[in-house]
Write an enzyme that holds these catalytic residues in place. Structure first.
Site, PDB file in Angstrom:
ATOM      1  N   TRP A  88     112.910  22.520  -4.062  1.00  0.00           N
ATOM      2  CA  TRP A  88     112.929  22.800  -2.427  1.00  0.00           C
ATOM      3  C   TRP A  88     114.577  23.141  -2.182  1.00  0.00           C
ATOM      4  O   TRP A  88     114.927  22.883  -0.953  1.00  0.00           O
ATOM      5  CB  TRP A  88     112.584  21.438  -1.701  1.00  0.00           C
ATOM      6  CG  TRP A  88     111.290  21.091  -1.682  1.00  0.00           C
ATOM      7  CD1 TRP A  88     110.789  20.056  -2.726  1.00  0.00           C
ATOM      8  CD2 TRP A  88     110.095  21.763  -1.078  1.00  0.00           C
ATOM      9  NE1 TRP A  88     109.338  20.332  -2.536  1.00  0.00           N
ATOM     10  CE2 TRP A  88     109.056  20.977  -1.779  1.00  0.00           C
ATOM     11  CE3 TRP A  88     109.948  22.802  -0.215  1.00  0.00           C
ATOM     12  CZ2 TRP A  88     107.688  21.240  -1.354  1.00  0.00           C
ATOM     13  CZ3 TRP A  88     108.673  23.030   0.195  1.00  0.00           C
ATOM     14  CH2 TRP A  88     107.474  22.437  -0.367  1.00  0.00           C
ATOM     15  N   LYS A 118     107.358  26.768   0.914  1.00  0.00           N
ATOM     16  CA  LYS A 118     107.448  27.051   2.150  1.00  0.00           C
ATOM     17  C   LYS A 118     108.341  28.179   2.228  1.00  0.00           C
ATOM     18  O   LYS A 118     109.518  28.417   1.220  1.00  0.00           O
ATOM     19  CB  LYS A 118     108.126  25.946   2.987  1.00  0.00           C
ATOM     20  CG  LYS A 118     106.894  25.087   3.545  1.00  0.00           C
ATOM     21  CD  LYS A 118     107.263  23.965   4.556  1.00  0.00           C
ATOM     22  CE  LYS A 118     106.302  23.187   4.988  1.00  0.00           C
ATOM     23  NZ  LYS A 118     106.511  22.033   5.960  1.00  0.00           N
ATOM     24  N   ASP A 329      84.679  34.815  17.679  1.00  0.00           N
ATOM     25  CA  ASP A 329      84.749  33.566  18.654  1.00  0.00           C
ATOM     26  C   ASP A 329      85.727  33.877  19.769  1.00  0.00           C
ATOM     27  O   ASP A 329      86.618  34.684  19.610  1.00  0.00           O
ATOM     28  CB  ASP A 329      85.514  32.501  17.846  1.00  0.00           C
ATOM     29  CG  ASP A 329      85.747  31.100  18.608  1.00  0.00           C
ATOM     30  OD1 ASP A 329      84.772  30.543  19.407  1.00  0.00           O
ATOM     31  OD2 ASP A 329      86.868  30.894  19.203  1.00  0.00           O
ATOM     32  N   GLU A 383      80.883  36.489  20.694  1.00  0.00           N
ATOM     33  CA  GLU A 383      80.499  35.510  21.414  1.00  0.00           C
ATOM     34  C   GLU A 383      81.037  35.844  22.769  1.00  0.00           C
ATOM     35  O   GLU A 383      82.239  35.314  23.172  1.00  0.00           O
ATOM     36  CB  GLU A 383      81.407  34.244  20.980  1.00  0.00           C
ATOM     37  CG  GLU A 383      80.822  33.031  21.695  1.00  0.00           C
ATOM     38  CD  GLU A 383      81.840  31.682  21.658  1.00  0.00           C
ATOM     39  OE1 GLU A 383      81.529  30.840  21.905  1.00  0.00           O
ATOM     40  OE2 GLU A 383      83.311  32.123  21.563  1.00  0.00           O
TER      41      GLU A 383
END
Length: 658
Positions: A88, A118, A329, A383
């Site tokens: 890290w 990350k 959606d 939708e």
């Protein structure tokens, strides 16, 4: 794909002549589509498919004897890749800034597969930690936040997608996590083994998978997405999802992804919000970037980099996972600046006011063209509860390009009927209008209920019909007028919706056999209970319970379409008889004649002209939990005489046309 140009006549104006006063608005959306597409395709990109290759450039890639990682973060001052592979500590993996806010890392050797990672951005001198935006897998750490995981799927697809071009979509809406009867989160592997065979046996030809895109909150039903290229790790690995889709294809099933491009979760660190320290990287700034009702972020569809991210996302799901299309959606929210909140779409002016979001409309048009370029057989469903004109018309006709729109008003109609009116107050003229009225030339997916009606705070149709009696009198030996009514109406409401409300049909898993209760995910408010986050399949296979009758009914109802292929024959729909006082309705669609008696108590008689018929389906059949055969029919000298028991329907095969 051929697309209407602004100088051509628009077929949509011929299809719906009420749109004539709004020709300018329709031409505006076509011109904005052309202008945006031309801008995106300037340079080396010849097609939208060429443009939508973000996932092949950004993220992690093995390039021969070295690997690369790229990220887009224009506001970052410096950037590092950090993870357990380097303790890290990103000082050993500093990234280089390229043009356009793109950062790149090139390293010798092989990708550290399985490493948690990350990106560390330096913004205003301070470190920010983010999950890579194109990460394909993420897992929650001990702090309940996501870490990205470097993954490279190894699964090899074996089965081609089935050719269902001549079949009406019979959609089984499913959620992997709640698909087990056990008190747990189910897996892709278990769904493949246990649920796919159920869907195939039930006769559905399409699966619509919810909650696949990674989302931090399980209870969000997958509608607050954080990582758009990552599958939900709760259910398993990319290889396992690929095997699920491949197995479905081998069974002759099409698989749609419930894709969420209408908004994104607000979470900072694991999603896109404030990714590079600014709100404007992916989203609108200020109020326009906030969905007040959903507490989520709203994309800036007018920004080329955002269009690139979202279109590449669609191509990714089609090419990498072999999905066969999408149910989009929240389309209504995208179409209008007011997101459809508090707005009744009772006039054409509501569709073409300054409230429409032309950038979002253009994005949906681009999405549909891209999808057809990548897979011409792909299916797209919108939708949209507003019934925007042209939603389900081809781009070439001046439409937005979807294949189908969900008939969202039908479930609301049934809930209102059951909640506020008695059975004898059913208005058959109103029912006919609700089930048959839709935009000219546009196809719909009809349904009586979906996952929306099953959520905690609402009730399924079976719960509205039976309520608490569902817990006490569903065994085959009990006698209950409440259950008798519930079973009878559950069947007739579904088959009238199935046959009239669309050119395709949708059912949410478990509702086909009247699954009891509601859906409620484990959360603090219910003691993290799984009691209502599962499907009790054994109810429908227990010979001592009446749920079996509803399952047998649903199987037989779905088989009607397989045998007769009548759903898409909307033009042939003929109303034969409608009498509101007697609660009688009869109509022919394709080669099938449907006759209903909605009266709550009385057997009714009706006679009308008809060719010879053969009875093929009776909702009152004992194998469907009915009391039949009670209804009778006789054909003679061009007349069909029917005697219909209360709350029953009969379906006939028409032997030849007049």
């Amino acid at each position: 794909m051929e697309v209407a140009t602004i100088n051509e006549s628009l077929k949509i104006l011929e299809i719906d002549q009420w749109l004539a006063p709004f020709e300018g608005d329709l031409r505006l959306r076509m011109s904005e589509f052309e202008r945006t597409k031309n801008r995106l395709l300037s340079g080396e990109n010849q097609t939208l498919s060429d443009f939508a290759n973000g996932y092949k450039y950004f993220g992690f890639h093995q390039d021969g004897d070295s690997w690369t990682f790229r990220e887009w973060a224009p506001n970052a001052e410096m950037m590092y890749l950090v993870g357990d592979f380097n303790g890290w500590n990103g000082l050993s993996h500093e990234m280089t800034r390229l043009n356009g806010g793109v950062w790149e890392l090139r390293m010798p050797g092989s990708l550290p597969i399985g490493s948690k990672v990350k990106v560390q951005l330096i913004v205003d001198g301070e470190p920010l930690y983010r999950v890579p935006s194109y990460i394909s897998y993420a897992i929650q750490n001990d702090n309940y936040q996501f870490d990205g995981v470097i993954m490279q799927p190894t699964y090899q697809f074996k089965n081609a997608a089935p050719d269902l071009s001549t079949e009406a979509p019979l959609i089984y809406e499913a959620h992997i996590g709640i698909s087990s009867e056990e008190h747990k989160i189910n897996s892709y592997e278990e769904f493949t083994r246990d649920v796919l065979p159920r869907i195939k046996a039930a006769g559905y030809n399409t699966i619509q998978l919810m909650a696949i895109m990674e989302h931090p909150l399980y209870a969000s039903f997958g509608y607050q997405v954080s990582n758009f290229y990552a599958i939900s790790s709760r259910f398993g690995t990319p290889d396992e999802l690929m095997e699920l889709i491949d197995t479905a294809h081998g069974l002759g099933l099409r698989v749609l992804l419930d894709v969420v491009h209408s908004h994104a979760v607000k979470n900072v660190g694991e999603g896109l919000n404030l990714f590079d320290g600014t709100t404007s990287q992916y989203f609108h700034e200020g109020d326009r970037g906030e969905h007040e009702a959903w507490n989520t972020k709203l994309f800036n569809y007018g920004k080329d980099e955002v269009i690139h991210f979202l279109l590449s996302n669609l191509k990714f799901w089609l090419e990498v996972y072999h999905f066969d299309g999408f149910r989009f959606d929240g389309v209504t929210s995208m179409l209008y600046h007011h997101h459809g909140l508090g707005t009744g779409f009772d006039s054409y002016e509501k569709y073409f006011s300054m409230d429409k979001d032309i950038e979002a409309i253009v994005y949906l048009m681009l999405a549909n063209e891209l999808i057809r370029e990548v897979n011409p057989s792909a299916l797209t469903i919108a939708e949209d509860m507003s019934a925007m004109p042209g939603m389900a018309l081809p781009l070439a006709d001046g439409g937005i390009g979807f294949d189908y729109r969900l008939s969202m008003g039908i479930p609301d109609y049934w809930i209102k009927q059951l909640k506020t009116k008695s059975d004898d107050q059913l208005n058959l003229m109103g029912l006919w209008w609700e089930l048959t009225t839709r935009r000219p030339g546009e196809k719909n997916i009809g349904y009586a209920e979906s996952h929306d009606q099953a959520l905690v705070g609402d009730k399924t149709l079976m719960m509205w019909l039976a309520d608490a009696e569902l817990y006490y009198s569903m065994d085959v030996h009990s006698q209950s007028l409440i259950i008798d009514r519930a079973i009878a109406l559950h069947k007739v409401l579904r088959i009238v919706t199935f046959s009239l409300a669309g050119e395709g049909y949708l059912n949410f898993m478990g509702n086909e056999f009247g699954h009891p209760e509601w859906l409620d995910f484990p959360r603090e408010g219910n003691g993290d209970s799984f009691d209502h986050a599962r499907r009790q399949w054994s109810l429908a296979t227990n010979p001592e319970l009446r749920f079996q009758y509803l399952l047998d009914f649903d199987n037989a109802m779905i088989a009607l379409e397989h045998d007769s292929k009548f759903l898409q024959k909307t033009a042939s729909l003929q109303q034969k008889w409608i009498q509101n006082d007697d609660k009688l309705l009869a109509y022919q669609k394709g080669d099938l004649l449907f006759a209903f008696n909605f009266h709550p108590t009385d057997t009714k008689f009706v006679s009308f002209d008809s060719t010879p018929v053969e009875l093929i389906f009776d909702t009152d059949d004992a194998r469907f939990g009915g009391f039949g055969p009670r209804s009778q029919f006789k054909w003679a000298a061009g007349k069909l005489e029917l005697q219909l028991a209360s709350r029953t329907a009969m379906v006939f095969m028409v032997m030849y046309q007049l």
